[in-house]
Design an enzyme around this catalytic site. Structure first.
Site, PDB file in Angstrom:
ATOM      1  N   GLU A  40       0.849  -1.202   0.000  1.00 55.87           N
ATOM      2  CA  GLU A  40       0.000   0.000   0.000  1.00 55.87           C
ATOM      3  C   GLU A  40       0.880   1.245   0.000  1.00 55.87           C
ATOM      4  O   GLU A  40       1.551   1.539   0.988  1.00 55.87           O
ATOM      5  CB  GLU A  40      -0.907  -0.007   1.233  1.00 55.87           C
ATOM      6  CG  GLU A  40      -1.739   1.269   1.361  1.00 55.87           C
ATOM      7  CD  GLU A  40      -2.479   1.365   2.696  1.00 55.87           C
ATOM      8  OE1 GLU A  40      -2.747   0.325   3.337  1.00 55.87           O
ATOM      9  OE2 GLU A  40      -2.773   2.505   3.100  1.00 55.87           O
ATOM     10  N   ARG A  44       0.224  10.322   0.261  1.00 56.79           N
ATOM     11  CA  ARG A  44       0.500  11.395   1.226  1.00 56.79           C
ATOM     12  C   ARG A  44       1.703  12.218   0.850  1.00 56.79           C
ATOM     13  O   ARG A  44       2.089  13.124   1.594  1.00 56.79           O
ATOM     14  CB  ARG A  44       0.777  10.791   2.615  1.00 56.79           C
ATOM     15  CG  ARG A  44      -0.401  10.108   3.200  1.00 56.79           C
ATOM     16  CD  ARG A  44      -0.086   9.575   4.579  1.00 56.79           C
ATOM     17  NE  ARG A  44      -0.995   8.495   4.865  1.00 56.79           N
ATOM     18  CZ  ARG A  44      -0.919   7.698   5.902  1.00 56.79           C
ATOM     19  NH1 ARG A  44       0.041   7.866   6.799  1.00 56.79           N
ATOM     20  NH2 ARG A  44      -1.787   6.743   6.072  1.00 56.79           N
ATOM     21  N   LYS A 126     -11.040  -1.922   6.698  1.00 56.73           N
ATOM     22  CA  LYS A 126      -9.843  -1.624   7.497  1.00 56.73           C
ATOM     23  C   LYS A 126     -10.369  -1.138   8.849  1.00 56.73           C
ATOM     24  O   LYS A 126     -11.197  -0.222   8.877  1.00 56.73           O
ATOM     25  CB  LYS A 126      -9.071  -0.531   6.766  1.00 56.73           C
ATOM     26  CG  LYS A 126      -8.005   0.183   7.566  1.00 56.73           C
ATOM     27  CD  LYS A 126      -7.275   1.182   6.668  1.00 56.73           C
ATOM     28  CE  LYS A 126      -6.344   2.070   7.485  1.00 56.73           C
ATOM     29  NZ  LYS A 126      -5.424   2.851   6.660  1.00 56.73           N
TER      30      LYS A 126
HETATM   31  C1  3PG Z   1      -1.453   4.646   8.411  1.00 65.33           C
HETATM   32  O1  3PG Z   1      -2.393   4.902   7.693  1.00 65.33           O
HETATM   33  O2  3PG Z   1      -0.529   5.436   8.683  1.00 65.33           O
HETATM   34  C2  3PG Z   1      -1.458   3.290   8.939  1.00 65.33           C
HETATM   35  O3  3PG Z   1      -2.517   3.120   9.780  1.00 65.33           O
HETATM   36  C3  3PG Z   1      -0.179   2.842   9.508  1.00 65.33           C
HETATM   37  O4  3PG Z   1      -0.189   2.884  10.871  1.00 65.33           O
HETATM   38  P1  3PG Z   1       1.123   2.456  11.641  1.00 65.33           P
HETATM   39  O5  3PG Z   1       2.184   3.456  11.263  1.00 65.33           O
HETATM   40  O6  3PG Z   1       0.731   2.555  13.097  1.00 65.33           O
HETATM   41  O7  3PG Z   1       1.464   1.062  11.220  1.00 65.33           O
END
Ligand code: 3PG
Length: 205
Positions: A40, A44, A126
């Site tokens: 994924e 961002r 999710k």
């Molecule tokens: C995110 O969207 O940043 C994810 O939820 C990842 O979360 P994490 O950094 O706690 O694994």
């Protein structure tokens, strides 16, 4: 591939924030080499769409998805770049479930959101941010009233707590950024990332 087929490729879906397009292909190859095949790439960073394009074209054995999809336009842009699944932190207005080319995994945090998502036609969600909104306990509590829902908990998931999630019958996989730490990506330490991926890929389900 359907969304469940993609989510079943490995117990962990790496959540990637890639700042530099040049890191995309070696990072993806390092993760795939360790056994994590569904990746994924979060939308961002300014580089994200080009990263998806590069991974889709150059990384064999991997399935690239787009994360942080907030609206229909981002979903389309991700698909056009080569993403084959999408992840959203929440439910997207107007984006009912469809079998279309970019299956979406929407985020939910409460029973009411889950009910809204089910009535939009979704059955894979999710749980986000998993550790904050009840974690394993919340998923156990959702199992009885919502047997038709399956989850990929993400947010605060780690190598240490992932087995507790993966042991639940209504969890198909978990998502997490721990397999691609920022310092290792910046340093181009692909060997370390393959090691982290291998550890994560070895988690039971
Ligand atoms: C995110 O969207 O940043 C994810 O939820 C990842 O979360 P994490 O950094 O706690 O694994």
């Amino acid at each position: 591939m359907t969304l469940p087929d993609i989510l079943k490729l490995a117990p962990v879906v790496p959540v990637l924030i890639i700042e530099d397009e040049a890191q995309a292909v070696p990072l993806a190859k390092a993760l795939v080499a360790g056994g994590l095949k569904a990746l994924e790439v979060t939308l961002r960073t300014p580089a994200a769409i080009n990263c998806i394009r590069r991974i889709a074209g150059e990384v064999e054995g991997g399935v690239v998805g787009a994360g942080t999809i907030l609206n229909a336009a981002m979903r389309q842009e991700a698909y056009d770049a080569g993403a084959r699944f999408g992840v959203s932190p929440g439910l997207i207005d107007g984006e009912e479930f469809d079998d279309g080319p970019l299956p979406l995994l929407p985020g939910i945090a409460t029973a009411t959101e889950l009910m809204a998502g089910l009535s939009m036609g979704y059955s894979y969600f999710k749980l986000f941010p998993a550790n904050i909104v009840g974690g394993v306990g919340a998923l156990k509590a959702f199992a009885s009233p919502f047997p038709q829902a399956t989850f990929c908990p993400t947010g605060g998931v780690s190598l240490q707590n992932a087995p507790d999630y993966l042991a639940l019958p209504n969890v198909i996989c978990v998502g997490g950024s721990w397999v691609a730490p920022t310092d290792a990506v910046r340093a181009g330490d692909w060997g370390r990332i393959t090691e982290l991926a291998r550890e994560a890929a070895g988690l039971g389900r």
